[in-house]
Design an enzyme around this catalytic site. Sequence first.
Site, PDB file in Angstrom:
ATOM      1  N   TYR A  32      -4.876  49.785  46.474  1.00  0.00           N
ATOM      2  CA  TYR A  32      -3.996  50.501  47.298  1.00  0.00           C
ATOM      3  C   TYR A  32      -2.765  50.830  46.422  1.00  0.00           C
ATOM      4  CZ  TYR A  32      -2.731  51.916  51.858  1.00  0.00           C
ATOM      5  OH  TYR A  32      -2.572  53.100  52.880  1.00  0.00           O
ATOM      6  N   LEU A  33      -2.859  51.511  45.550  1.00  0.00           N
ATOM      7  CA  LEU A  33      -2.134  51.886  44.474  1.00  0.00           C
ATOM      8  C   LEU A  33      -0.848  52.666  44.882  1.00  0.00           C
ATOM      9  CD1 LEU A  33      -4.623  52.674  41.520  1.00  0.00           C
ATOM     10  CD2 LEU A  33      -3.551  50.530  42.230  1.00  0.00           C
ATOM     11  N   HIS A  37       2.278  50.836  40.282  1.00  0.00           N
ATOM     12  CA  HIS A  37       1.389  50.874  39.755  1.00  0.00           C
ATOM     13  C   HIS A  37       0.922  52.087  38.639  1.00  0.00           C
ATOM     14  CE1 HIS A  37      -0.010  48.487  43.486  1.00  0.00           C
ATOM     15  NE2 HIS A  37      -0.496  47.708  42.656  1.00  0.00           N
ATOM     16  N   GLN A  61      -6.220  33.914  45.455  1.00  0.00           N
ATOM     17  CA  GLN A  61      -4.643  33.877  45.549  1.00  0.00           C
ATOM     18  C   GLN A  61      -4.178  34.022  46.956  1.00  0.00           C
ATOM     19  OE1 GLN A  61      -4.485  37.527  42.801  1.00  0.00           O
ATOM     20  NE2 GLN A  61      -2.622  37.956  44.112  1.00  0.00           N
ATOM     21  N   GLU A 148       7.747  43.940  37.352  1.00  0.00           N
ATOM     22  CA  GLU A 148       8.697  42.944  37.242  1.00  0.00           C
ATOM     23  C   GLU A 148       9.077  42.568  38.647  1.00  0.00           C
ATOM     24  OE1 GLU A 148      11.790  44.340  34.796  1.00  0.00           O
ATOM     25  OE2 GLU A 148      11.048  43.781  33.138  1.00  0.00           O
ATOM     26  N   LYS A 149       8.432  43.396  39.763  1.00  0.00           N
ATOM     27  CA  LYS A 149       8.837  43.051  41.305  1.00  0.00           C
ATOM     28  C   LYS A 149       8.051  41.434  41.350  1.00  0.00           C
ATOM     29  CE  LYS A 149       6.755  44.519  44.920  1.00  0.00           C
ATOM     30  NZ  LYS A 149       6.469  43.478  45.907  1.00  0.00           N
ATOM     31  N   GLN A 153       5.385  35.834  39.009  1.00  0.00           N
ATOM     32  CA  GLN A 153       4.038  35.963  38.476  1.00  0.00           C
ATOM     33  C   GLN A 153       4.117  36.287  36.920  1.00  0.00           C
ATOM     34  OE1 GLN A 153       0.700  38.184  40.498  1.00  0.00           O
ATOM     35  NE2 GLN A 153       1.378  39.866  39.201  1.00  0.00           N
TER      36      GLN A 153
HETATM   37  O1  PAF Z   1       0.167  41.532  41.032  1.00  0.00           O
HETATM   38  C1  PAF Z   1      -1.027  41.644  41.687  1.00  0.00           C
HETATM   39  O2  PAF Z   1      -1.345  42.706  42.414  1.00  0.00           O
HETATM   40  C2  PAF Z   1      -2.294  40.394  41.428  1.00  0.00           C
HETATM   41  O3  PAF Z   1      -1.539  39.466  41.702  1.00  0.00           O
HETATM   42  C3  PAF Z   1      -2.926  40.542  40.141  1.00  0.00           C
HETATM   43  C4  PAF Z   1      -2.037  40.264  38.900  1.00  0.00           C
HETATM   44  C5  PAF Z   1      -3.751  41.797  40.109  1.00  0.00           C
HETATM   45  C6  PAF Z   1      -3.966  39.484  40.325  1.00  0.00           C
HETATM   46  O4  PAF Z   1      -4.978  39.609  41.291  1.00  0.00           O
END
Ligand code: PAF
Length: 287
Positions: A32-33, A37, A61, A148-149, A153
């Site tokens: 869902y770019l 992205h 996750q 960086e949002k 992570q």
């Molecule tokens: O940031 C994301 O979209 C996800 O956490 C990632 C890094 C693709 C891992 O599933």
Amino acid sequence: MKTAETIQQVREIVKQWHREGLSVGLVPTMGYLHEGHLNLISRARKENDRVVVSIFINPTQFSPNEDLASYPCDWDRDAASCETAGTDLIFHPEPSEMYPEGFVSFVDMDVLTKELCGLSRPVHFRGVCTVVSKLFHIVQPDRAYFGEKDAQQLAVIRRMVQDLNFDIEVVGCPIVREADGLAKSSRNTYLSAEERQAALVLSQSIFAGKRLAQQGETDAEVIRQAMRQIIEVEPLAKIDYVKIVDLSTMQQIDVLDRPFLAAIAVYIGKTRLIDNFMFQPTGGANV
Ligand code: PAF
């Protein structure tokens, strides 16, 4: 542009690139770019001979109460966006390809993951570390690109790369915002028109906090309170957290005498959104 659904297909393609001496950049996504992205892909395009984008909604996750089942997806649109942005290969596996029956090995860490988003999303970073290390092993990129949002992570992945000796450069890319300030996110699509308007309190809070830091405020509580007040006036907003933490440890700090991250997570209706700014007090420049 090629697409691959199996690990073996990706390995064969990337091995050939490596034999030819080509560098490879990886942009891991859940699809869902949006422009955030696309910004990662175009940075990867500039810095590598070949660009791989992974599109995989990673089940490990998400907690059971989260939005795995409703996470937005649009394969055709994503494929077209990847092609326009100059992607060479999309890796788009089924969950069973990444997590075949009997899968029991996870990557986790004791620090950095228990704060901020880790408090309300207890399995999140274990799932992220696991899938990102699998992607690193599968694609074997020279560089990997993250926004960086998702500042926590990014810090977690940097630490994992360091601790587990991945020979990969992790590249963080700045937050991309809508014209009115809202940070781009695939989850923005969940917002009704009214909620979309209400969601502006996130970026307003971030901008206000950053202004105070730029003006030399070093009392974290002053900045936290100013940020909270902006969110609290919005009836559709419910704060998960407003925190200021040491950028390298993710531990809360009270005196802003070192690089820090001011991070927020706020529910707008049922949608949980995050935003942040990073700051280096000495010299006053952004980090
Ligand atoms: O940031 C994301 O979209 C996800 O956490 C990632 C890094 C693709 C891992 O599933």
